[in-house]
Design a protein around this motif. Structure first.
Motif, mmCIF file in Angstrom:
data_model
loop_
_atom_site.group_PDB
_atom_site.id
_atom_site.type_symbol
_atom_site.label_atom_id
_atom_site.label_comp_id
_atom_site.label_asym_id
_atom_site.label_seq_id
_atom_site.Cartn_x
_atom_site.Cartn_y
_atom_site.Cartn_z
ATOM 1 N N LEU A 49 65.113 65.356 7.611
ATOM 2 C CA LEU A 49 64.543 64.027 7.855
ATOM 3 C C LEU A 49 65.642 62.983 8.077
ATOM 4 O O LEU A 49 65.521 62.117 8.951
ATOM 5 N N LEU A 50 66.706 63.072 7.312
ATOM 6 C CA LEU A 50 67.823 62.127 7.494
ATOM 7 C C LEU A 50 68.457 62.288 8.867
ATOM 8 O O LEU A 50 68.748 61.291 9.542
ATOM 9 N N TYR A 51 68.677 63.529 9.288
ATOM 10 C CA TYR A 51 69.244 63.750 10.619
ATOM 11 C C TYR A 51 68.307 63.231 11.712
ATOM 12 O O TYR A 51 68.749 62.645 12.699
ATOM 13 N N MET A 52 67.008 63.432 11.525
ATOM 14 C CA MET A 52 66.042 62.912 12.496
ATOM 15 C C MET A 52 66.139 61.395 12.578
ATOM 16 O O MET A 52 66.154 60.823 13.677
ATOM 17 N N HIS A 53 66.198 60.760 11.432
ATOM 18 C CA HIS A 53 66.323 59.300 11.384
ATOM 19 C C HIS A 53 67.582 58.839 12.113
ATOM 20 O O HIS A 53 67.546 57.883 12.897
ATOM 21 N N HIS A 54 68.695 59.510 11.885
ATOM 22 C CA HIS A 54 69.959 59.114 12.515
ATOM 23 C C HIS A 54 69.885 59.244 14.041
ATOM 24 O O HIS A 54 70.348 58.357 14.766
ATOM 25 N N ILE A 55 69.303 60.335 14.517
ATOM 26 C CA ILE A 55 69.172 60.523 15.969
ATOM 27 C C ILE A 55 68.295 59.427 16.567
ATOM 28 O O ILE A 55 68.666 58.787 17.561
ATOM 29 N N LEU A 56 67.125 59.210 15.975
ATOM 30 C CA LEU A 56 66.206 58.191 16.506
ATOM 31 C C LEU A 56 66.806 56.794 16.427
ATOM 32 O O LEU A 56 66.642 55.980 17.340
ATOM 33 N N HIS A 57 67.512 56.519 15.372
ATOM 34 C CA HIS A 57 68.168 55.216 15.211
ATOM 35 C C HIS A 57 69.190 54.986 16.327
ATOM 36 O O HIS A 57 69.220 53.925 16.952
ATOM 37 N N ASP A 58 70.035 55.975 16.576
ATOM 38 C CA ASP A 58 71.048 55.827 17.625
ATOM 39 C C ASP A 58 70.414 55.640 18.999
ATOM 40 O O ASP A 58 70.857 54.810 19.791
ATOM 41 N N ILE A 59 69.382 56.414 19.269
ATOM 42 C CA ILE A 59 68.708 56.279 20.567
ATOM 43 C C ILE A 59 68.071 54.902 20.688
ATOM 44 O O ILE A 59 68.200 54.228 21.715
ATOM 45 N N ASP A 60 67.402 54.458 19.641
ATOM 46 C CA ASP A 60 66.737 53.160 19.665
ATOM 47 C C ASP A 60 67.737 52.021 19.841
ATOM 48 O O ASP A 60 67.537 51.134 20.663
ATOM 49 N N TYR A 61 68.797 52.029 19.073
ATOM 50 C CA TYR A 61 69.739 50.908 19.072
ATOM 51 C C TYR A 61 70.785 50.982 20.179
ATOM 52 O O TYR A 61 71.287 49.960 20.608
ATOM 53 N N TRP A 62 71.152 52.195 20.577
ATOM 54 C CA TRP A 62 72.298 52.344 21.472
ATOM 55 C C TRP A 62 72.007 53.120 22.758
ATOM 56 O O TRP A 62 72.773 53.025 23.715
ATOM 57 N N GLY A 63 70.939 53.888 22.804
ATOM 58 C CA GLY A 63 70.730 54.817 23.909
ATOM 59 C C GLY A 63 70.197 54.237 25.198
ATOM 60 O O GLY A 63 70.344 54.842 26.250
ATOM 61 N N PHE A 64 69.590 53.082 25.134
ATOM 62 C CA PHE A 64 68.953 52.544 26.333
ATOM 63 C C PHE A 64 69.502 51.171 26.707
ATOM 64 O O PHE A 64 68.789 50.340 27.253
ATOM 65 N N LEU A 65 70.755 50.952 26.416
ATOM 66 C CA LEU A 65 71.380 49.679 26.770
ATOM 67 C C LEU A 65 71.659 49.638 28.268
ATOM 68 O O LEU A 65 72.093 50.610 28.862
ATOM 69 N N LYS A 66 71.401 48.512 28.845
ATOM 70 C CA LYS A 66 71.754 48.283 30.245
ATOM 71 C C LYS A 66 73.044 47.478 30.258
ATOM 72 O O LYS A 66 73.457 46.922 29.253
ATOM 73 N N ASP A 67 73.703 47.431 31.387
ATOM 74 C CA ASP A 67 74.955 46.686 31.493
ATOM 75 C C ASP A 67 74.782 45.279 30.954
ATOM 76 O O ASP A 67 73.861 44.565 31.337
ATOM 77 N N GLY A 68 75.660 44.901 30.042
ATOM 78 C CA GLY A 68 75.622 43.559 29.486
ATOM 79 C C GLY A 68 74.756 43.420 28.250
ATOM 80 O O GLY A 68 74.824 42.412 27.556
ATOM 81 N N ASP A 69 73.911 44.420 27.958
ATOM 82 C CA ASP A 69 73.075 44.370 26.758
ATOM 83 C C ASP A 69 73.933 44.558 25.518
ATOM 84 O O ASP A 69 74.934 45.275 25.534
ATOM 85 N N LYS A 70 73.503 43.934 24.451
ATOM 86 C CA LYS A 70 74.153 44.136 23.158
ATOM 87 C C LYS A 70 73.254 45.010 22.304
ATOM 88 O O LYS A 70 72.030 44.923 22.397
ATOM 89 N N PRO A 71 73.846 45.873 21.472
ATOM 90 C CA PRO A 71 73.031 46.713 20.596
ATOM 91 C C PRO A 71 72.176 45.867 19.655
ATOM 92 O O PRO A 71 72.503 44.728 19.352
ATOM 93 N N LYS A 72 71.082 46.458 19.171
ATOM 94 C CA LYS A 72 70.166 45.757 18.273
ATOM 95 C C LYS A 72 70.741 45.614 16.868
ATOM 96 O O LYS A 72 70.236 44.848 16.081
#
Length: 101
Positions: A49-72
């Motif tokens: 569960l912890l590993y799942m949380h870490h993967i989803l967290h990274d994707i949510d905060y960092w995986g879909f940034l567009k040029d110029g976007d700042k992480p959440k």
């Protein structure tokens, strides 16, 4: 002035390759999440569960940034393929965990 056809084709091919690579990385993340879900459910393993949380967290905060976007946020585990950390240590930990389980 129009660009040479070869240059346009090369640019299109490079963009296509980049999109395919991005999709492959996302597919690997989804596969890892699926395997971790199965382990968490069948073995009642909190680490999964912890590993799942870490993967989803990274994707949510960092995986879909567009040029110029700042992480959440500032937290970054670096465990997803979509938003990887350069040293790969954390992703290696998940790979070892999955291989063991």
């Amino acid at each position: 002035m129009p660009q040479p056809v070869a240059k346009v084709l090369a640019q299109n091919e490079a963009e296509t390759d980049k999109k395919k690579d991005s999709l492959t990385k996302k597919n690997r993340d989804m596969k890892n999440l699926s395997e971790l879900t199965k382990i968490a459910h069948e073995k009642r393993d909190v680490q999964a569960l912890l590993y799942m949380h870490h993967i989803l967290h990274d994707i949510d905060y960092w995986g879909f940034l567009k040029d110029g976007d700042k992480p959440k946020g500032i937290d970054f585990w670096g465990v997803s393929e979509t938003a990887p950390q350069n040293d790969k240590d954390n992703r290696a930990d998940i790979a070892k965990y999955l291989a063991k389980n």
